[in-house]
Design a protein around this motif. Structure first.
Motif, PDB file in Angstrom:
ATOM      1  N   SER A  68     -29.168 -21.342 -13.662  1.00 40.61           N
ATOM      2  CA  SER A  68     -29.420 -19.926 -13.504  1.00 40.61           C
ATOM      3  C   SER A  68     -29.771 -19.143 -14.859  1.00 40.61           C
TER       4      SER A  68
ATOM      5  N   ALA B  16     -25.383 -16.795 -14.647  1.00 36.33           N
ATOM      6  CA  ALA B  16     -24.549 -16.716 -13.602  1.00 36.33           C
ATOM      7  C   ALA B  16     -23.886 -18.010 -13.467  1.00 36.33           C
TER       8      ALA B  16
ATOM      9  N   PRO C  93     -21.550 -20.460  -7.744  1.00 39.48           N
ATOM     10  CA  PRO C  93     -20.412 -19.843  -6.918  1.00 39.48           C
ATOM     11  C   PRO C  93     -19.339 -20.705  -6.595  1.00 39.48           C
TER      12      PRO C  93
ATOM     13  N   GLY D 162     -19.190 -13.671  -2.524  1.00 37.76           N
ATOM     14  CA  GLY D 162     -19.358 -14.333  -3.689  1.00 37.76           C
ATOM     15  C   GLY D 162     -19.579 -15.871  -3.016  1.00 37.76           C
TER      16      GLY D 162
ATOM     17  N   GLN E 124     -24.527  -5.952 -10.078  1.00 47.99           N
ATOM     18  CA  GLN E 124     -23.908  -6.545  -8.513  1.00 47.99           C
ATOM     19  C   GLN E 124     -24.932  -6.852  -7.759  1.00 47.99           C
TER      20      GLN E 124
ATOM     21  N   ARG F 119     -25.836 -10.160  -8.257  1.00 51.19           N
ATOM     22  CA  ARG F 119     -24.934 -11.279  -7.698  1.00 51.19           C
ATOM     23  C   ARG F 119     -25.175 -11.346  -6.516  1.00 51.19           C
TER      24      ARG F 119
ATOM     25  N   SER G 162     -30.924 -19.923  -7.291  1.00 43.46           N
ATOM     26  CA  SER G 162     -30.984 -19.056  -6.142  1.00 43.46           C
ATOM     27  C   SER G 162     -32.418 -18.942  -5.816  1.00 43.46           C
TER      28      SER G 162
END
Ligand SMILES: C[S@@+](CC[C@H](N)C(=O)[O-])C[C@H]1O[C@@H](n2cnc3c(N)ncnc32)[C@H](O)[C@@H]1O
Length: 419
Positions: free
Chosen positions: A33, A37, A40, A62, A125, A128, A172
């Motif tokens: 990341s 981040a 998860p 999340g 946000q 995320r 991601s």
């Protein structure tokens, strides 16, 4: 001479790991990341049968969705999530009032900076949630999904050479799209008209007037500030050897423009490994008429220069990730460091050229008086200023909450001399 390659900033051994169970087997992969981040906490396997509404709900909670379906369907899912997050259900009256208040100016007519902080919170946000659609890569960065692209070269450029010993990794999909887009920009480059207009030698010597940004390096797509460096008058006092410094060189674009002018030597610094590799590659490709030395340094190299240019990040705020480090300058460290150290590095009669937009002033993050006080405090005087109005799609995008500030933005080259 071999073309230099980008160096990754994080070695695989420093990456966190991610664990899950699949077909009754415990699986492990490195977690990549770039925006820092954390992996998860919950992870589920997801495929083409997952509805966008269900994916959106889980992503908001999340839960990571490790994609096992068709790659192109994962892209469509990401688009569906983006639409949902960008068009939230109608805000309540209280929320609307809060936003209006944040966007409003204070009684003194100066914006409060609150709108900017709310905007960044919302962006974080959004990142995320959209970062919850996950893709697994093989040790060689292969993606074992139906209709997946071959993104191996793009991954090598962003993350460094694949290490067989590191095994699989997960990132991601959104991050992967950024890696692929950076690869495309690096291939096609950004046209810099100032590289043709700054001096005539380039037309004969360089294959083109393009700069090739690397992943994670500030790209000069908004090129109007580059023209200012091409056009600013050089100081009249010329020493036997006219040296110019470019502080925080990024892609090397300003160093290249300086090297096309009547200078004998340019020294370009940066702290970031990727920027240094990128600048070296661009300087090498341009075959400039005057030598440019690219070196790692915190702000200034040793010695004195007759022109010292610096384009620091324009907004005084904490970067949300290393990728934002060229946009946000926490506590104005680079800006103030440049102003404070400039006089001691100027040759007699030399000039510092500070490139700065007033966007931060329109957002209420800095005042003009604070900037002028810092300049005076650094033992400097303003010799002149050249302004340009940036052309930016966001300047006219009324849906962007910062559009008003963007529309007023002016980028300046401040010519500073020692008192
Ligand atoms: C806004 S970018 C400008 C890049 C390039 N000069 C341009 O105009 O396109 C700022 C650059 O400064 C570098 N930088 C930040 N802090 C620095 C420091 N203390 N010393 C040297 N470079 C720094 C960043 O890595 C980044 O490449």
């Amino acid at each position: 001479m071999p073309t230099p390659q980008a160096t990754p900033t994080l070695s695989d051994s420093m990456l966190p790991t991610l664990h899950w169970t699949e077909e009754k087997q415990l699986r492990t992969a490195l977690w990549r990341s770039e925006r820092g981040a954390a992996p998860p906490k919950r992870l589920v396997l997801a495929d083409d049968t997952l509805s966008a509404d269900s994916a959106y709900r889980q992503a908001c909670e999340g839960t990571g969705l490790l994609w096992r379906g068709d790659f192109q369907n994962a892209r469509l899912l990401l688009q569906a999530l983006t639409r949902r997050i960008d068009k939230p259900p109608k805000a309540s009256k209280t929320a609307k009032m809060g936003r209006k208040k944040a966007l409003a100016q204070t009684e003194t007519g100066v914006p409060s900076g609150e709108a900017f902080h709310l905007y960044r919170q919302a962006k974080a946000q959004r990142a995320r949630v959209l970062g919850m659609v996950l893709i697994e890569f093989g040790a060689d960065y292969a993606i074992a999904l139906r209709r997946a692209p071959d993104a191996k070269q793009a991954c090598v450029e962003a993350w460094g050479p694949a290490e067989e010993s590191s095994g699989p990794s997960v990132a991601s999909l959104r991050e992967l799209m950024g890696v692929i887009s950076a690869h495309e920009w690096r291939k096609k480059g950004v046209e810099i008209p100032a590289l043709t207009s700054a001096g005539s030698a380039i037309a004969k010597a360089a294959p083109n007037n393009r700069i090739y940004p690397h992943y994670g390096v500030f790209s000069p797509v908004r090129g109007e500030y580059v023209d200012l460096v091409a056009k600013a008058p050089l100081p009249k006092k010329r020493p036997a050897k006219f040296v110019a410094f470019d502080i925080g060189t990024g892609t090397g674009v300003l160093a290249a423009v300086l090297a096309l002018r009547e200078v004998d030597q340019v020294v370009a610094t940066d702290q970031d490994e990727r920027a240094l590799a990128c600048a070296k590659e661009n300087i090498y490709k341009l075959r400039l008429p005057n030598p440019v030395k690219v070196m790692q340094a915190d702000l200034f190299p040793e010695g004195l220069a007759s022109v010292i240019v610096c384009n620091p990040p324009w907004l005084p705020a904490r970067p949300g990730s290393p990728l934002e480090g060229a946009v946000y300058d926490e506590g104005s460290r680079m800006l103030l460091g440049f102003i404070k150290g400039l006089a001691a590095h100027l040759a007699p009669g030399g000039e510092g050229w500070l490139i700065l937009s007033d966007f931060a002033e329109h957002l209420g993050l800095r005042t003009r008086d604070e900037l002028l006080a810092a300049i005076a405090g650094g033992g400097l005087k303003v010799l002149g200023r050249m302004d340009v109005k940036p052309e930016h799609p966001k300047a006219v995008d009324a849906s962007n909450p910062l559009a008003e500030a963007r529309a007023k933005e002016v980028t300046s080259l401040w010519r500073l001399g020692a008192v």
